[in-house]
Design an enzyme around this catalytic site. Sequence first.
Site, mmCIF file in Angstrom:
data_model
loop_
_atom_site.group_PDB
_atom_site.id
_atom_site.type_symbol
_atom_site.label_atom_id
_atom_site.label_comp_id
_atom_site.label_asym_id
_atom_site.label_seq_id
_atom_site.Cartn_x
_atom_site.Cartn_y
_atom_site.Cartn_z
ATOM 1 N N SER A 15 0.810 -1.220 0.000
ATOM 2 C CA SER A 15 0.000 0.000 0.000
ATOM 3 C C SER A 15 0.842 1.269 0.000
ATOM 4 C CB SER A 15 -0.942 0.011 1.211
ATOM 5 O OG SER A 15 -0.202 -0.007 2.417
ATOM 6 N N SER A 132 14.976 -8.354 2.995
ATOM 7 C CA SER A 132 15.777 -8.334 4.211
ATOM 8 C C SER A 132 16.292 -6.913 4.398
ATOM 9 C CB SER A 132 16.919 -9.342 4.106
ATOM 10 O OG SER A 132 17.700 -9.358 5.281
ATOM 11 N N TYR A 146 14.969 -5.656 15.704
ATOM 12 C CA TYR A 146 14.704 -5.585 14.264
ATOM 13 C C TYR A 146 15.786 -6.349 13.500
ATOM 14 C CZ TYR A 146 14.132 -3.648 9.578
ATOM 15 O OH TYR A 146 13.974 -3.504 8.216
ATOM 16 N N LYS A 150 15.693 -9.773 10.909
ATOM 17 C CA LYS A 150 16.264 -9.858 9.561
ATOM 18 C C LYS A 150 17.341 -10.936 9.470
ATOM 19 C CE LYS A 150 13.643 -6.804 7.720
ATOM 20 N NZ LYS A 150 12.582 -7.245 6.772
#
Length: 271
Positions: A15, A132, A146, A150
């Site tokens: 989006s 990634s 975070y 990844k």
Amino acid sequence: MNRTNPGVAIVTGASSGIGQVTAKALQKAGFRVFGTSRRAVSKKTDGITMLACDVTDDASVAKLVDEVLADAGRIDLLVNNAGMGLLGGAEESSTTQAQALFDVNVFGVIRMINAVLPIMRSQGKGRIVNLSSVQGFIPAPYFALYSATKHAVEGYSESLDHELRPFGIRVALVEPAYTRTSFEDNLAKPDRLLEIYDAARAGMTVAVRRAMDKGDAPEVVAETVLAAATDPTPKRRYAAGKIARRVSVLRRFVPGSAFDKSLRKQLGLPA
């Protein structure tokens, strides 16, 4: 997939930002593209069919795949782009918040892949591209959780690629660095802020904003995704943009101590 009729693609988190630009690039290249967003949006946007999907919900993922199959009859490409960020000291997040982050960034990827694999196996071919980050292979202070998501996606993707090759399915990683999107505006804050990290957290917020302003355009990442999706013999990893390529080379060839010193200097962290 071929150049004249590359097939049907799903792009999660389409989006806005990288996902939206990637969906447009794939559509321009000839793919029939189904984009997803967590909340319902306009059904058709620039030739892209938008569908609602919450990657943290098994039923929502299953419904999405059923809708795409009913409409298009096949799924040739899955681009896992949906994700969220979190900036703060590692100990500032509860395990509940950490689990929520992993549920989107890691288990969301796994849910989507598990849902499309039976279809791709029956077709005898397919391509999966997982978004990634350079934080998937370098340390990132104040992005520990975070970065952990990844790193997890990288390990999962590499192992999965080995497993799926006998079925004509390949898995590739795209690793952007800083990209000019609203990523920093949407970063989650830790759920138990500690005063001891206030100054460092604020400094990192400023550093991230500056880096994003100088970062690559999202179109750079989109073109890299397109390459990963269409290469006849895909590579395992694709660095997206000059900064990501430079960091990748430095990480491989610069001694660890020197890389560590340079990283801390660039981030304004004490030696």
